[in-house]
Design a protein around this motif. Structure first.
Motif, PDB file in Angstrom:
ATOM      1  N   PHE A 264      70.682  -8.370  50.417  1.00 27.73           N
ATOM      2  CA  PHE A 264      70.680  -7.877  49.047  1.00 27.73           C
ATOM      3  C   PHE A 264      71.454  -6.571  48.998  1.00 27.73           C
ATOM      4  N   SER A 265      71.791  -6.144  47.794  1.00 26.62           N
ATOM      5  CA  SER A 265      72.630  -4.962  47.624  1.00 26.62           C
ATOM      6  C   SER A 265      72.126  -4.133  46.451  1.00 26.62           C
ATOM      7  N   PRO A 266      72.693  -2.942  46.266  1.00 26.10           N
ATOM      8  CA  PRO A 266      72.311  -2.150  45.096  1.00 26.10           C
ATOM      9  C   PRO A 266      72.579  -2.900  43.783  1.00 26.10           C
ATOM     10  N   ALA A 267      73.641  -3.692  43.746  1.00 26.06           N
ATOM     11  CA  ALA A 267      73.963  -4.450  42.537  1.00 26.06           C
ATOM     12  C   ALA A 267      72.995  -5.608  42.307  1.00 26.06           C
TER      13      ALA A 267
ATOM     14  N   THR B 278      52.947  -5.603  65.224  1.00 30.36           N
ATOM     15  CA  THR B 278      51.969  -5.131  66.190  1.00 30.36           C
ATOM     16  C   THR B 278      52.403  -5.601  67.572  1.00 30.36           C
ATOM     17  N   GLY B 279      52.280  -4.730  68.554  1.00 30.97           N
ATOM     18  CA  GLY B 279      52.745  -5.073  69.899  1.00 30.97           C
ATOM     19  C   GLY B 279      54.220  -5.430  69.866  1.00 30.97           C
ATOM     20  N   SER B 280      54.536  -6.590  70.396  1.00 32.35           N
ATOM     21  CA  SER B 280      55.937  -7.022  70.422  1.00 32.35           C
ATOM     22  C   SER B 280      56.279  -7.978  69.285  1.00 32.35           C
ATOM     23  N   VAL B 281      55.332  -8.220  68.385  1.00 33.18           N
ATOM     24  CA  VAL B 281      55.548  -9.165  67.293  1.00 33.18           C
ATOM     25  C   VAL B 281      55.927  -8.422  66.012  1.00 33.18           C
ATOM     26  N   VAL B 282      57.043  -8.812  65.430  1.00 38.20           N
ATOM     27  CA  VAL B 282      57.538  -8.196  64.203  1.00 38.20           C
ATOM     28  C   VAL B 282      57.317  -9.172  63.042  1.00 38.20           C
ATOM     29  N   ALA B 283      56.508  -8.772  62.085  1.00 36.44           N
ATOM     30  CA  ALA B 283      56.279  -9.613  60.901  1.00 36.44           C
ATOM     31  C   ALA B 283      57.447  -9.514  59.938  1.00 36.44           C
ATOM     32  N   ALA B 284      57.989  -8.309  59.788  1.00 37.17           N
ATOM     33  CA  ALA B 284      59.123  -8.097  58.888  1.00 37.17           C
ATOM     34  C   ALA B 284      59.940  -6.917  59.386  1.00 37.17           C
ATOM     35  N   GLY B 285      61.227  -7.106  59.428  1.00 38.74           N
ATOM     36  CA  GLY B 285      62.137  -6.032  59.813  1.00 38.74           C
ATOM     37  C   GLY B 285      63.210  -5.892  58.752  1.00 38.74           C
ATOM     38  N   TYR B 286      63.894  -4.768  58.777  1.00 38.80           N
ATOM     39  CA  TYR B 286      64.958  -4.571  57.800  1.00 38.80           C
ATOM     40  C   TYR B 286      66.106  -3.809  58.414  1.00 38.80           C
ATOM     41  N   GLY B 287      67.260  -3.951  57.780  1.00 34.54           N
ATOM     42  CA  GLY B 287      68.444  -3.297  58.302  1.00 34.54           C
ATOM     43  C   GLY B 287      69.452  -3.006  57.210  1.00 34.54           C
ATOM     44  N   ALA B 288      70.388  -2.136  57.544  1.00 37.33           N
ATOM     45  CA  ALA B 288      71.463  -1.763  56.629  1.00 37.33           C
ATOM     46  C   ALA B 288      72.797  -2.061  57.285  1.00 37.33           C
TER      47      ALA B 288
ATOM     48  N   LEU C 116      72.840   2.964  50.270  1.00 33.58           N
ATOM     49  CA  LEU C 116      71.780   2.015  50.626  1.00 33.58           C
ATOM     50  C   LEU C 116      70.440   2.693  50.913  1.00 33.58           C
ATOM     51  N   GLN C 117      70.441   3.987  51.103  1.00 37.48           N
ATOM     52  CA  GLN C 117      69.208   4.686  51.457  1.00 37.48           C
ATOM     53  C   GLN C 117      68.075   4.474  50.447  1.00 37.48           C
ATOM     54  N   PRO C 118      68.341   4.531  49.126  1.00 33.34           N
ATOM     55  CA  PRO C 118      67.237   4.282  48.187  1.00 33.34           C
ATOM     56  C   PRO C 118      66.659   2.868  48.311  1.00 33.34           C
ATOM     57  N   LEU C 119      67.513   1.878  48.553  1.00 29.82           N
ATOM     58  CA  LEU C 119      67.026   0.507  48.750  1.00 29.82           C
ATOM     59  C   LEU C 119      66.146   0.409  49.985  1.00 29.82           C
TER      60      LEU C 119
END
Length: 118
Positions: free
Chosen positions: A94-97, A49-59, A18-21
């Motif tokens: 989403f996934s590598p596939a 900015t500050g405590s507001v997250v516009a977009a986050g991501y995870g694995a 997942l690292q490349p994704l």
């Protein structure tokens, strides 16, 4: 995965497949959200900015997720479905596939930023 200092540490600890994704997603979000900071919230990387997250991501073990505002998901529901991806109220997996198209990453990030007034 827990207690990460920054995006690099998070990506390095993710499953190797997942690292490349994640690296690609990070770059696309940085491009789509100029002026926002790379932040860590709830032990996940994101842009905001500050405590507001516009977009986050995870694995996870076999897939990644992009997390944005509820309004961003609803405004892009047709594009998410057309890409064959699954969405919750605030995220798309989403996934590598089946990676997320760059245009959809940008659209979701920008819609989230607009909704949150960033």
């Amino acid at each position: 995965m827990s207690n990460f200092a920054d995006h690099d540490a998070y990506i390095d600890a993710a499953p190797e497949t997942l690292q490349p994704l994640l690296t690609h997603l990070r770059a696309r979000l940085a491009h789509a959200l100029p002026g926002l900071d790379e932040i860590m919230r709830y032990d996940m990387p994101g842009f905001g900015t500050g405590s507001v997250v516009a977009a986050g991501y995870g694995a996870f073990s076999k897939q990644c997720g992009l997390y944005v505002s509820k309004g961003a998901i609803s405004t892009q529901a047709e594009a998410i479905a057309a890409a064959g991806l699954k969405a919750s109220k605030t995220g798309v997996t989403f996934s590598p596939a089946r990676p997320m198209p760059d245009e959809l990453i940008a659209a979701l990030a920008q819609a989230s930023r607009a909704e949150l007034g960033l």
